[in-house]
Every structure is written in C-alpha cells, then in structure tokens.
Design a protein around this motif. Structure first.
Motif, PDB file in Angstrom:
ATOM      1  N   ALA A 140      -9.461  27.600  32.264  1.00  0.00           N
ATOM      2  CA  ALA A 140      -9.948  26.991  31.025  1.00  0.00           C
ATOM      3  C   ALA A 140      -8.869  26.181  30.298  1.00  0.00           C
ATOM      4  N   PRO A 141      -7.620  26.670  30.174  1.00  0.00           N
ATOM      5  CA  PRO A 141      -6.610  25.855  29.481  1.00  0.00           C
ATOM      6  C   PRO A 141      -6.325  24.513  30.170  1.00  0.00           C
ATOM      7  N   SER A 142      -6.295  24.480  31.495  1.00  0.00           N
ATOM      8  CA  SER A 142      -6.006  23.212  32.172  1.00  0.00           C
ATOM      9  C   SER A 142      -7.169  22.230  32.032  1.00  0.00           C
ATOM     10  N   VAL A 143      -8.411  22.732  32.096  1.00  0.00           N
ATOM     11  CA  VAL A 143      -9.579  21.870  31.882  1.00  0.00           C
ATOM     12  C   VAL A 143      -9.582  21.374  30.433  1.00  0.00           C
ATOM     13  N   GLY A 144      -9.251  22.253  29.507  1.00  0.00           N
ATOM     14  CA  GLY A 144      -9.163  21.863  28.090  1.00  0.00           C
ATOM     15  C   GLY A 144      -8.119  20.788  27.850  1.00  0.00           C
ATOM     16  N   LYS A 145      -6.997  20.873  28.553  1.00  0.00           N
ATOM     17  CA  LYS A 145      -5.946  19.850  28.418  1.00  0.00           C
ATOM     18  C   LYS A 145      -6.443  18.490  28.890  1.00  0.00           C
ATOM     19  N   ARG A 146      -7.185  18.474  30.010  1.00  0.00           N
ATOM     20  CA  ARG A 146      -7.708  17.203  30.521  1.00  0.00           C
ATOM     21  C   ARG A 146      -8.692  16.582  29.540  1.00  0.00           C
ATOM     22  N   GLY A 176      -8.835  17.225  26.280  1.00  0.00           N
ATOM     23  CA  GLY A 176      -8.058  16.857  25.093  1.00  0.00           C
ATOM     24  C   GLY A 176      -7.307  15.551  25.281  1.00  0.00           C
ATOM     25  N   ARG A 177      -6.721  15.353  26.463  1.00  0.00           N
ATOM     26  CA  ARG A 177      -5.997  14.122  26.768  1.00  0.00           C
ATOM     27  C   ARG A 177      -6.930  12.912  26.685  1.00  0.00           C
ATOM     28  N   PHE A 178      -8.155  13.070  27.196  1.00  0.00           N
ATOM     29  CA  PHE A 178      -9.130  11.990  27.132  1.00  0.00           C
ATOM     30  C   PHE A 178      -9.415  11.600  25.682  1.00  0.00           C
ATOM     31  N   TYR A 179      -9.658  12.596  24.830  1.00  0.00           N
ATOM     32  CA  TYR A 179      -9.998  12.292  23.435  1.00  0.00           C
ATOM     33  C   TYR A 179      -8.806  11.758  22.651  1.00  0.00           C
ATOM     34  N   ILE A 180      -7.608  12.167  23.003  1.00  0.00           N
ATOM     35  CA  ILE A 180      -6.422  11.610  22.342  1.00  0.00           C
ATOM     36  C   ILE A 180      -6.281  10.126  22.685  1.00  0.00           C
TER      37      ILE A 180
END
Length: 125
Positions: free
Chosen positions: A61-67, A69-73
């Motif tokens: 879940a944290p690695s999927v969340g990072k991906r 999050g990176r998209f929205y940033i």
C-alpha cells in the motif's frame, strides 16, 4: 490491483489572508508588507487534475500510495502558473495586464479617431 481509474477532478481554490507583521520585525520586506497591510487573495481559481489510470499495480500500500501521490503532485505543479496568475497581491496581475493593453490600444486609436472625425487641420491641434 489489476486496474485503478480515478476520474478528472476540478477544485475551486479561494484564499483570503491579511498580513499583519509585528512592528519590531527586522526584515525590510516584512516591514514594507506590514505597513501596506498587504492582502493576499485568490477567488474561485480553478485547479484541474487530469484522470489517473494505472494497471497491474504491484507492491504494498505505501508504494502504490507514493505512485498515486507523485501523479497528483505533478498535476498540481502544472496548475501553479494559473494560481500565481490569479493571485491578488496589491491588485490582480491579469487585470493589470488587461488594463495596460487596453490603455496602449487607446493611446493609438484615440488620436487616429480624433484626426479622422475632426473638421479641418486646425481641429486636430
């Protein structure tokens, strides 16, 4: 996850902030802004975030969340120019530029209009 799709999102951003700096502030910019009673204002600025589509998401879940999050940033960074262009710091820069262009147009058009509507050369002077 086999497939993740998030539809486009539009947020209207509004911000009203009045700067009040202490009078004992050592920073000259802070003193100047405090003296002017500088107000920062954003009024219903649209922030558009495009759709997100990812397939075969592997990982915890944290690695999927990072991906995600990176998209929205990255999407938010693309909206920065529109937000900064709408920022009202002692006036609206977009309105200032529009008023300036109108003034330049009038500077050229009004003398020409006066010369064409005048009756004889003495009326122009």
């Amino acid at each position: 996850l086999k497939w993740l799709e998030i539809r486009p999102v539009q947020v209207l951003l509004s911000l009203h902030a009045m700067s009040q700096f202490p009078t004992g502030e050592a920073n000259p910019l802070a003193v100047a802004l405090g003296t002017l009673g500088c107000a920062l204002t954003l009024e219903d600025v649209p922030v558009d975030v495009g759709p997100l589509a990812m397939r075969d998401l592997l990982g915890d879940a944290p690695s999927v969340g990072k991906r995600i999050g990176r998209f929205y940033i990255l999407e938010a960074l693309q909206c920065v120019y529109g937000v900064v262009g709408s920022l009202q710091l002692l006036g609206n820069p977009r309105a200032l530029l529009g008023g300036f262009l109108t003034g330049v147009g009038d500077l050229v058009q009004e003398p020409v209009r006066g010369a064409t509507e005048a009756e004889g050369p003495a009326a122009v002077l």
